[in-house]
Design a protein around this motif. Structure first.
Motif, mmCIF file in Angstrom:
data_model
loop_
_atom_site.group_PDB
_atom_site.id
_atom_site.type_symbol
_atom_site.label_atom_id
_atom_site.label_comp_id
_atom_site.label_asym_id
_atom_site.label_seq_id
_atom_site.Cartn_x
_atom_site.Cartn_y
_atom_site.Cartn_z
ATOM 1 N N VAL A 88 0.921 11.048 -49.692
ATOM 2 C CA VAL A 88 0.703 11.969 -48.989
ATOM 3 C C VAL A 88 1.538 13.618 -49.856
ATOM 4 O O VAL A 88 1.107 14.334 -49.840
ATOM 5 C CB VAL A 88 1.467 12.364 -47.521
ATOM 6 N N GLU A 89 2.867 13.819 -50.118
ATOM 7 C CA GLU A 89 3.489 14.363 -50.483
ATOM 8 C C GLU A 89 2.794 14.205 -52.262
ATOM 9 O O GLU A 89 3.023 15.677 -51.905
ATOM 10 C CB GLU A 89 4.884 13.414 -50.632
ATOM 11 N N ALA A 90 2.693 13.223 -52.824
ATOM 12 C CA ALA A 90 2.308 14.277 -53.911
ATOM 13 C C ALA A 90 0.638 14.585 -53.844
ATOM 14 O O ALA A 90 0.628 15.854 -54.241
ATOM 15 C CB ALA A 90 1.934 12.838 -55.012
ATOM 16 N N ILE A 91 -0.072 13.968 -52.785
ATOM 17 C CA ILE A 91 -1.414 14.970 -52.905
ATOM 18 C C ILE A 91 -1.046 16.623 -52.177
ATOM 19 O O ILE A 91 -1.716 16.979 -52.468
ATOM 20 C CB ILE A 91 -1.666 14.139 -51.710
ATOM 21 N N ASP A 92 -0.004 16.093 -51.765
ATOM 22 C CA ASP A 92 -0.135 18.246 -50.611
ATOM 23 C C ASP A 92 1.038 18.951 -52.404
ATOM 24 O O ASP A 92 -0.043 19.703 -51.382
ATOM 25 C CB ASP A 92 0.880 17.537 -49.652
ATOM 26 N N GLU A 93 1.582 18.329 -52.879
ATOM 27 C CA GLU A 93 1.994 19.330 -53.766
ATOM 28 C C GLU A 93 1.307 18.997 -54.353
ATOM 29 O O GLU A 93 1.173 21.077 -55.579
ATOM 30 C CB GLU A 93 3.209 18.456 -54.595
ATOM 31 N N HIS A 94 -0.230 18.689 -54.637
ATOM 32 C CA HIS A 94 -0.744 18.965 -55.747
ATOM 33 C C HIS A 94 -2.356 19.473 -54.672
ATOM 34 O O HIS A 94 -3.510 18.967 -55.484
ATOM 35 C CB HIS A 94 -1.074 18.533 -56.487
ATOM 36 N N LEU A 95 -2.147 19.609 -53.620
ATOM 37 C CA LEU A 95 -3.438 19.713 -53.137
ATOM 38 C C LEU A 95 -4.635 20.540 -52.871
ATOM 39 O O LEU A 95 -5.934 20.472 -53.165
ATOM 40 C CB LEU A 95 -2.949 20.198 -51.445
ATOM 41 N N VAL A 96 -4.276 21.428 -54.018
ATOM 42 C CA VAL A 96 -5.478 23.084 -54.548
ATOM 43 C C VAL A 96 -6.118 21.972 -54.932
ATOM 44 O O VAL A 96 -7.339 22.213 -55.484
ATOM 45 C CB VAL A 96 -4.954 24.099 -54.874
ATOM 46 N N GLU A 97 -6.040 21.628 -56.873
ATOM 47 C CA GLU A 97 -6.384 20.936 -57.682
ATOM 48 C C GLU A 97 -7.652 19.840 -57.118
ATOM 49 O O GLU A 97 -8.322 19.748 -57.774
ATOM 50 C CB GLU A 97 -5.604 21.283 -59.008
ATOM 51 N N LEU A 98 -6.685 19.020 -56.710
ATOM 52 C CA LEU A 98 -7.334 17.863 -56.047
ATOM 53 C C LEU A 98 -8.520 17.962 -55.312
ATOM 54 O O LEU A 98 -9.362 17.636 -55.186
ATOM 55 C CB LEU A 98 -6.555 16.743 -55.527
ATOM 56 N N ARG A 99 -8.475 19.150 -54.329
ATOM 57 C CA ARG A 99 -9.366 19.368 -53.712
ATOM 58 C C ARG A 99 -10.982 19.875 -54.319
ATOM 59 O O ARG A 99 -11.905 19.969 -53.773
ATOM 60 C CB ARG A 99 -9.016 20.788 -52.289
ATOM 61 N N GLU A 100 -10.750 20.587 -55.186
ATOM 62 C CA GLU A 100 -11.859 20.752 -56.390
ATOM 63 C C GLU A 100 -12.501 19.497 -56.336
ATOM 64 O O GLU A 100 -13.849 19.872 -56.938
ATOM 65 C CB GLU A 100 -11.142 20.930 -57.660
ATOM 66 N N LEU A 101 -11.547 17.935 -56.595
ATOM 67 C CA LEU A 101 -12.315 17.022 -56.937
ATOM 68 C C LEU A 101 -12.643 15.902 -55.534
ATOM 69 O O LEU A 101 -13.767 14.868 -56.122
ATOM 70 C CB LEU A 101 -12.029 15.981 -57.894
ATOM 71 N N TYR A 102 -11.650 15.746 -54.568
ATOM 72 C CA TYR A 102 -12.287 14.768 -53.575
ATOM 73 C C TYR A 102 -11.943 15.235 -52.340
ATOM 74 O O TYR A 102 -11.837 16.741 -52.341
ATOM 75 C CB TYR A 102 -10.502 14.305 -54.029
ATOM 76 N N LEU A 103 -12.485 14.686 -51.340
ATOM 77 C CA LEU A 103 -12.517 15.190 -50.132
ATOM 78 C C LEU A 103 -11.766 14.866 -49.421
ATOM 79 O O LEU A 103 -11.364 13.325 -49.552
ATOM 80 C CB LEU A 103 -13.978 14.823 -49.675
ATOM 81 N N ILE A 104 -10.518 16.162 -48.820
ATOM 82 C CA ILE A 104 -9.189 15.158 -48.203
ATOM 83 C C ILE A 104 -9.715 16.927 -47.437
ATOM 84 O O ILE A 104 -9.885 17.842 -46.698
ATOM 85 C CB ILE A 104 -8.546 15.896 -48.856
ATOM 86 N N PRO A 105 -9.201 15.885 -45.599
ATOM 87 C CA PRO A 105 -9.558 16.824 -44.725
ATOM 88 C C PRO A 105 -8.038 17.937 -44.891
ATOM 89 O O PRO A 105 -9.055 19.506 -44.072
ATOM 90 C CB PRO A 105 -9.072 16.349 -43.499
ATOM 91 N N GLN A 106 -7.235 17.883 -45.008
ATOM 92 C CA GLN A 106 -6.247 19.645 -45.240
ATOM 93 C C GLN A 106 -6.649 20.081 -45.717
ATOM 94 O O GLN A 106 -6.895 19.525 -47.172
ATOM 95 C CB GLN A 106 -5.068 18.610 -45.564
#
Length: 414
Positions: A88-106
């Protein structure tokens, strides 16, 4: 064509439960871990694909690049489901770029971390009028005197960042009984470079611990919720659930649901509360922002949270649901519960009769499944290997002692 579900972390039963909760609905599950060793969750028959990724902490940038590269190869953006705080920590740190490719609720970067951090979480709770245990930082004025006056001994020294603390000390916190122990605990944390806080212990046995599990949609409104009561934890008194039952507690739904909605939460969250044995007040202890170890219990009592999240994120949300009854079903992690029972019995906190009576309830098993037994056999093999290595080490130590003893006898006779 359906969206895939990428499950991060399969060397613990949380990842296994997420794979099962989704796979039984025919969803393509992708089990991701940093090593094939001990990743018994990936052996589920509901696993569609297995991947080995760079380590989420030791090679964080490579790990994020790995996730992005995988998503770019898919026809539809996958749903991303982390099963450990460090993911979760890793995802939160890169949330903006990961949301361009994945479906993430936050959608708000930093909120995951703010809620996971014990100190910032308690600030949020206090600001909204939710009771939290009295807390003092070591750098506050008159720290030692205030601990003795306001918290009393014993009290707990706990981290603001749990994953780093657990990695360093293999425990969630320190219990200190006097000033010398407090200073030693602070010194250990300082040497490890970890930030800590000191808290009052809320009175009450482990069955005074409760959970509020909920899913909030993209409008930050609760759509699914259920409450549970812990009975046993491991390590005992300050550990994780090993024997927990579903129990309807309306007050927790009012407190927990309001708190999550007011902070703008989206997706799944599990709030842990402790009920003060003297006052009856529920204190917010922590929030688990990733999918929970109670997944299988929650599914069996009526709410499959990983599936709820998946369906909303792909655009076909399920109807809202609240469990407003007691089902008498319990979650049971047999291996660690046996360790907990041993420690409860040794410390005089539980009798064997109490434990035996509790085992008569219908169960949701952490690992075992008649329909999907392979992960349980793999886990049993892992535990057997640990026990065998422990026996071998003990035997070597005994042999070393005997050799030293024989050598000393020869020297003396000589």
């Amino acid at each position: 064509m359906r969206h895939k579900a990428v499950i991060l972390g399969c060397n613990y039963y949380i990842g296994l439960s997420a794979i099962r909760c989704l796979g039984m609905h025919g969803i393509h599950t992708v089990a991701v871990d940093y090593s094939p060793e001990r990743a018994y969750g990936a052996l589920s028959k509901y696993t569609s694909e297995r991947l080995i990724a760079p380590h989420y902490k030791e090679e964080k940038e490579a790990f994020i690049a790995f996730l992005k590269e995988y998503a770019r190869k898919q026809e539809l953006p996958p749903v991303l489901i982390p099963c450990h705080d460090s993911y979760v920590e890793a995802i939160d740190e890169h949330l903006v770029e990961l949301r361009e490719l994945y479906l993430i609720p936050q959608t708000r970067q930093g909120l995951y971390t703010e809620v996971m951090n014990k100190e910032s979480l308690h600030r949020l709770a206090r600001g909204l009028g939710v009771p939290v245990p009295e807390t003092i930082r070591p750098d506050e004025e008159d720290f030692l005197e205030r601990v003795e006056r306001e918290l009393g001994y014993p009290c707990i020294v706990k981290p603001t960042d749990s994953p780093s603390f657990v990695a360093a000390f293999r425990r969630k916190l320190f219990i200190v009984h006097h000033r010398a122990e407090l200073l030693e605990a602070i010194d250990q944390a300082n040497r490890a470079g970890l930030d800590i806080i000191v808290q009052r212990i809320i009175p009450g046995f482990d069955d005074h611990m409760y959970t509020y599990d909920a899913y909030l949609n993209q409008e930050s409104k609760v759509t699914h919720e259920v409450t549970c009561q812990k009975f046993r934890q491991f390590p005992i008194n300050f550990g994780a659930s090993v024997y927990t039952g579903q129990r309807y507690v309306p007050e927790l739904m009012d407190i927990g649901g309001s708190f999550l909605e007011r902070i703008g939460w989206k997706g799944f969250a599990e709030i842990e509360f402790k009920k003060d044995a003297k006052t009856g007040v529920f204190y917010l202890i922590e929030v688990n922002v990733r999918t929970t170890n109670l997944n299988e219990l929650l599914r069996k009592v009526g709410i499959n949270f990983p599936y709820v999240a998946y369906m909303e994120l792909v655009g076909t949300p399920l109807a809202p649901q609240v469990i407003r009854r007691d089902t008498n079903r319990v979650f049971w992690y047999f291996y660690e519960d046996m360790l907990a029972v041993r420690d409860y019995w040794r410390s005089g906190q539980l009798g064997i009769g109490n434990v035996l009576r509790s085992l008569l309830k219908p169960k949701a098993y952490a690992i075992w499944s008649w329909r999907d037994p392979k992960p349980a056999f793999a886990f049993a093999s892992i535990i057997a290997g640990k026990l065998w290595n422990k026996i071998r080490r003990r035997n070597r130590q005994e042999e070393d002692k005997k050799r030293i003893g024989r050598g000393q006898e020869q020297d003396w006779s000589g």
